[in-house]
Design a protein around this motif. Structure first.
Motif, PDB file in Angstrom:
ATOM      1  N   GLY A 185       0.803  -1.215   0.000  1.00 19.59           N
ATOM      2  CA  GLY A 185       0.000   0.000   0.000  1.00 19.59           C
ATOM      3  C   GLY A 185       0.831   1.258   0.000  1.00 19.59           C
ATOM      4  N   VAL A 186       0.154   2.353   0.212  1.00 20.22           N
ATOM      5  CA  VAL A 186       0.819   3.654   0.281  1.00 20.22           C
ATOM      6  C   VAL A 186       1.316   3.896   1.705  1.00 20.22           C
ATOM      7  CG1 VAL A 186      -0.488   4.618  -1.626  1.00 20.22           C
ATOM      8  CG2 VAL A 186      -1.398   4.799   0.680  1.00 20.22           C
ATOM      9  N   PRO A 187       2.316   4.759   1.843  1.00 24.16           N
ATOM     10  CA  PRO A 187       2.924   5.553   0.787  1.00 24.16           C
ATOM     11  C   PRO A 187       3.636   4.677  -0.241  1.00 24.16           C
ATOM     12  CG  PRO A 187       4.199   5.737   2.813  1.00 24.16           C
ATOM     13  CD  PRO A 187       2.935   5.020   3.173  1.00 24.16           C
ATOM     14  N   ALA A 188       3.571   5.155  -1.472  1.00 25.05           N
ATOM     15  CA  ALA A 188       4.191   4.426  -2.581  1.00 25.05           C
ATOM     16  C   ALA A 188       4.730   5.421  -3.593  1.00 25.05           C
ATOM     17  CB  ALA A 188       3.178   3.491  -3.239  1.00 25.05           C
ATOM     18  N   ILE A 189       5.789   5.001  -4.265  1.00 22.99           N
ATOM     19  CA  ILE A 189       6.394   5.823  -5.319  1.00 22.99           C
ATOM     20  C   ILE A 189       6.166   5.140  -6.654  1.00 22.99           C
ATOM     21  CG2 ILE A 189       8.514   6.851  -6.214  1.00 22.99           C
ATOM     22  CD1 ILE A 189       9.592   6.825  -3.338  1.00 22.99           C
ATOM     23  N   PHE A 190       5.568   5.866  -7.574  1.00 23.69           N
ATOM     24  CA  PHE A 190       5.275   5.345  -8.905  1.00 23.69           C
ATOM     25  C   PHE A 190       6.160   6.046  -9.934  1.00 23.69           C
ATOM     26  CE2 PHE A 190       1.520   4.676  -6.352  1.00 23.69           C
ATOM     27  CZ  PHE A 190       1.163   3.371  -6.663  1.00 23.69           C
ATOM     28  N   THR A 191       6.535   5.299 -10.966  1.00 22.73           N
ATOM     29  CA  THR A 191       7.353   5.858 -12.031  1.00 22.73           C
ATOM     30  C   THR A 191       6.465   6.402 -13.144  1.00 22.73           C
ATOM     31  OG1 THR A 191       7.506   3.846 -13.351  1.00 22.73           O
ATOM     32  CG2 THR A 191       9.065   4.066 -11.519  1.00 22.73           C
TER      33      THR A 191
ATOM     34  N   GLN B 118       6.294   5.376 -16.005  1.00 21.79           N
ATOM     35  CA  GLN B 118       5.722   4.247 -16.749  1.00 21.79           C
ATOM     36  C   GLN B 118       4.420   3.749 -16.107  1.00 21.79           C
ATOM     37  OE1 GLN B 118       9.140   4.446 -16.010  1.00 21.79           O
ATOM     38  NE2 GLN B 118       9.385   5.267 -18.099  1.00 21.79           N
ATOM     39  N   ASP B 119       4.171   4.131 -14.859  1.00 22.88           N
ATOM     40  CA  ASP B 119       2.940   3.729 -14.173  1.00 22.88           C
ATOM     41  C   ASP B 119       1.789   4.711 -14.392  1.00 22.88           C
ATOM     42  OD1 ASP B 119       4.259   1.536 -12.910  1.00 22.88           O
ATOM     43  OD2 ASP B 119       5.006   2.885 -11.349  1.00 22.88           O
ATOM     44  N   TYR B 120       2.086   5.869 -14.940  1.00 22.49           N
ATOM     45  CA  TYR B 120       1.069   6.922 -14.995  1.00 22.49           C
ATOM     46  C   TYR B 120      -0.184   6.492 -15.754  1.00 22.49           C
ATOM     47  CZ  TYR B 120       4.438  10.388 -13.173  1.00 22.49           C
ATOM     48  OH  TYR B 120       5.334  11.089 -12.391  1.00 22.49           O
ATOM     49  N   SER B 121       0.000   5.808 -16.877  1.00 26.19           N
ATOM     50  CA  SER B 121      -1.172   5.423 -17.676  1.00 26.19           C
ATOM     51  C   SER B 121      -2.055   4.446 -16.893  1.00 26.19           C
ATOM     52  CB  SER B 121      -0.747   4.818 -19.016  1.00 26.19           C
ATOM     53  OG  SER B 121       0.072   3.672 -18.820  1.00 26.19           O
ATOM     54  N   ALA B 122      -1.444   3.526 -16.155  1.00 23.76           N
ATOM     55  CA  ALA B 122      -2.222   2.575 -15.352  1.00 23.76           C
ATOM     56  C   ALA B 122      -2.954   3.295 -14.228  1.00 23.76           C
ATOM     57  CB  ALA B 122      -1.312   1.489 -14.788  1.00 23.76           C
ATOM     58  N   LEU B 123      -2.309   4.279 -13.617  1.00 22.30           N
ATOM     59  CA  LEU B 123      -2.954   5.049 -12.559  1.00 22.30           C
ATOM     60  C   LEU B 123      -4.129   5.859 -13.119  1.00 22.30           C
ATOM     61  CD1 LEU B 123       0.241   6.324 -10.697  1.00 22.30           C
ATOM     62  CD2 LEU B 123      -1.429   4.702  -9.782  1.00 22.30           C
ATOM     63  N   LEU B 124      -3.960   6.399 -14.299  1.00 18.58           N
ATOM     64  CA  LEU B 124      -5.027   7.187 -14.918  1.00 18.58           C
ATOM     65  C   LEU B 124      -6.193   6.313 -15.379  1.00 18.58           C
ATOM     66  CD1 LEU B 124      -2.876   9.714 -16.985  1.00 18.58           C
ATOM     67  CD2 LEU B 124      -4.310  10.246 -14.995  1.00 18.58           C
ATOM     68  N   ALA B 125      -5.952   5.006 -15.488  1.00 23.16           N
ATOM     69  CA  ALA B 125      -7.009   4.091 -15.926  1.00 23.16           C
ATOM     70  C   ALA B 125      -7.848   3.568 -14.759  1.00 23.16           C
ATOM     71  CB  ALA B 125      -6.401   2.914 -16.684  1.00 23.16           C
ATOM     72  N   LEU B 126      -7.446   3.883 -13.523  1.00 27.76           N
ATOM     73  CA  LEU B 126      -8.217   3.442 -12.359  1.00 27.76           C
ATOM     74  C   LEU B 126      -9.608   4.074 -12.381  1.00 27.76           C
ATOM     75  CD1 LEU B 126      -5.481   3.769  -9.580  1.00 27.76           C
ATOM     76  CD2 LEU B 126      -6.353   1.643 -10.569  1.00 27.76           C
TER      77      LEU B 126
ATOM     78  N   GLY C 153     -13.631   4.497 -10.268  1.00 27.89           N
ATOM     79  CA  GLY C 153     -14.415   4.382  -9.047  1.00 27.89           C
ATOM     80  C   GLY C 153     -13.595   4.597  -7.794  1.00 27.89           C
ATOM     81  N   ASP C 154     -13.856   3.787  -6.785  1.00 29.00           N
ATOM     82  CA  ASP C 154     -13.165   3.944  -5.508  1.00 29.00           C
ATOM     83  C   ASP C 154     -11.914   3.077  -5.435  1.00 29.00           C
ATOM     84  OD1 ASP C 154     -13.282   5.516  -3.212  1.00 29.00           O
ATOM     85  OD2 ASP C 154     -13.957   3.843  -1.982  1.00 29.00           O
ATOM     86  N   SER C 155     -11.410   2.689  -6.587  1.00 33.07           N
ATOM     87  CA  SER C 155     -10.227   1.836  -6.648  1.00 33.07           C
ATOM     88  C   SER C 155      -8.962   2.673  -6.477  1.00 33.07           C
ATOM     89  CB  SER C 155     -10.184   1.099  -7.996  1.00 33.07           C
ATOM     90  OG  SER C 155      -9.006   0.336  -8.114  1.00 33.07           O
ATOM     91  N   GLY C 156      -8.135   2.245  -5.526  1.00 29.09           N
ATOM     92  CA  GLY C 156      -6.852   2.891  -5.331  1.00 29.09           C
ATOM     93  C   GLY C 156      -5.776   2.198  -6.150  1.00 29.09           C
ATOM     94  N   ALA C 157      -4.540   2.448  -5.795  1.00 28.93           N
ATOM     95  CA  ALA C 157      -3.418   1.965  -6.596  1.00 28.93           C
ATOM     96  C   ALA C 157      -2.930   0.585  -6.184  1.00 28.93           C
ATOM     97  CB  ALA C 157      -2.266   2.963  -6.506  1.00 28.93           C
ATOM     98  N   LYS C 158      -3.579  -0.043  -5.196  1.00 30.30           N
ATOM     99  CA  LYS C 158      -3.068  -1.311  -4.668  1.00 30.30           C
ATOM    100  C   LYS C 158      -2.967  -2.387  -5.756  1.00 30.30           C
ATOM    101  CE  LYS C 158      -4.065  -2.605  -0.539  1.00 30.30           C
ATOM    102  NZ  LYS C 158      -4.723  -3.114   0.694  1.00 30.30           N
ATOM    103  N   LYS C 159      -3.965  -2.437  -6.649  1.00 29.59           N
ATOM    104  CA  LYS C 159      -3.939  -3.499  -7.655  1.00 29.59           C
ATOM    105  C   LYS C 159      -2.751  -3.332  -8.605  1.00 29.59           C
ATOM    106  CE  LYS C 159      -7.127  -1.656 -11.175  1.00 29.59           C
ATOM    107  NZ  LYS C 159      -8.396  -1.948 -11.900  1.00 29.59           N
ATOM    108  N   ILE C 160      -2.324  -2.101  -8.821  1.00 31.07           N
ATOM    109  CA  ILE C 160      -1.139  -1.865  -9.648  1.00 31.07           C
ATOM    110  C   ILE C 160       0.100  -2.383  -8.925  1.00 31.07           C
ATOM    111  CG2 ILE C 160       0.325  -0.088 -10.698  1.00 31.07           C
ATOM    112  CD1 ILE C 160      -2.240   1.573 -11.073  1.00 31.07           C
TER     113      ILE C 160
END
Length: 215
Positions: free
Chosen positions: A154-160, A162-170, A172-179
């Motif tokens: 979980g967070v705190p987390a550092i994303f690169t 290269q992760d931005y597109s996956a984060l932008l595709a989240l 609803g109430d989905s956080g970044a954990k699945k990434i």
């Protein structure tokens, strides 16, 4: 500091209504000197000062109760003007956490930062040393990096970048954990044991218990 070191933005997600808290959680008094939000922002400013890392920008995503929270941040900036914090308004906060993540990524892109640290305002047990440990792990190989606690990622987390597109595709109430889980499955994730990341505040009873234990 290496000129090749990526520019990193730190963004605090603080847009939620915190319905379980029955009040404005971000502004709740943690100590005689700090609200939950000001406590987190003070730590972030310290991290920016102490880290051997290029962290030119930090921001706060606000949404619910935005006017009161923005006024609070403005007052904080008057008393602690180290590394000014940008405020980003998430007008879609009611549609879930994913929209705050989208705002954070857009902020990082706007500020030309190729790495993004996501932080929650209510993980009150974390210290600046915890965040520095996360940055140190990220520096080792530049891979996505996150906290590990209670057998969770979980967070705190550092994303690169290269992760931005996956984060932008989240959605609803989905956080970044699945990434983070996907990254772990393909061995492209650095994990840092941060047991205190498992302590957060959801209700006023949580806050009272924390305060009682700190006395």
């Amino acid at each position: 500091m290496s000129p090749l070191m990526p520019r990193l933005a730190i963004v605090v997600l603080a847009a939620g209504r915190s319905s379980r808290f029955n009040g404005i959680k971000q502004l709740a008094s943690l100590t005689s000197q700090h609200s939950l939000l000001s406590h987190t922002l003070t730590i972030i400013k310290t991290v920016q000062q102490q880290a051997d890392f290029n962290i030119p920008h930090s921001g706060v995503i606000v949404g619910a109760n935005k006017h009161k929270i923005i006024a609070h941040i403005t007052e904080l900036e008057r008393t602690d003007n180290r590394n000014p914090v940008d405020v980003v308004v998430n007008e879609q906060w009611h549609q879930g956490l994913s929209h705050s993540v989208h705002c954070a990524v857009s902020f990082a892109i706007q500020k030309q930062c190729s790495a993004l640290m996501l932080v929650l305002a209510d993980q009150i047990a974390l210290t600046h040393e915890d965040f520095l440990a996360l940055l140190k792990a990220f520096q080792q190989n530049g891979q996505t990096c996150c906290a590990e606690y209670e057998q969770q990622l979980g967070v705190p987390a550092i994303f690169t970048q290269q992760d931005y597109s996956a984060l932008l595709a989240l959605k609803g109430d989905s956080g970044a954990k699945k990434i983070l889980i996907q990254k772990q499955q393909i061995n492209t994730l650095n994990k840092v044991a941060l047991p205190y990341a498992g302590i957060d505040i959801d209700t006023k009873a949580d806050l009272q218990l924390w305060q009682a234990n700190k006395e």
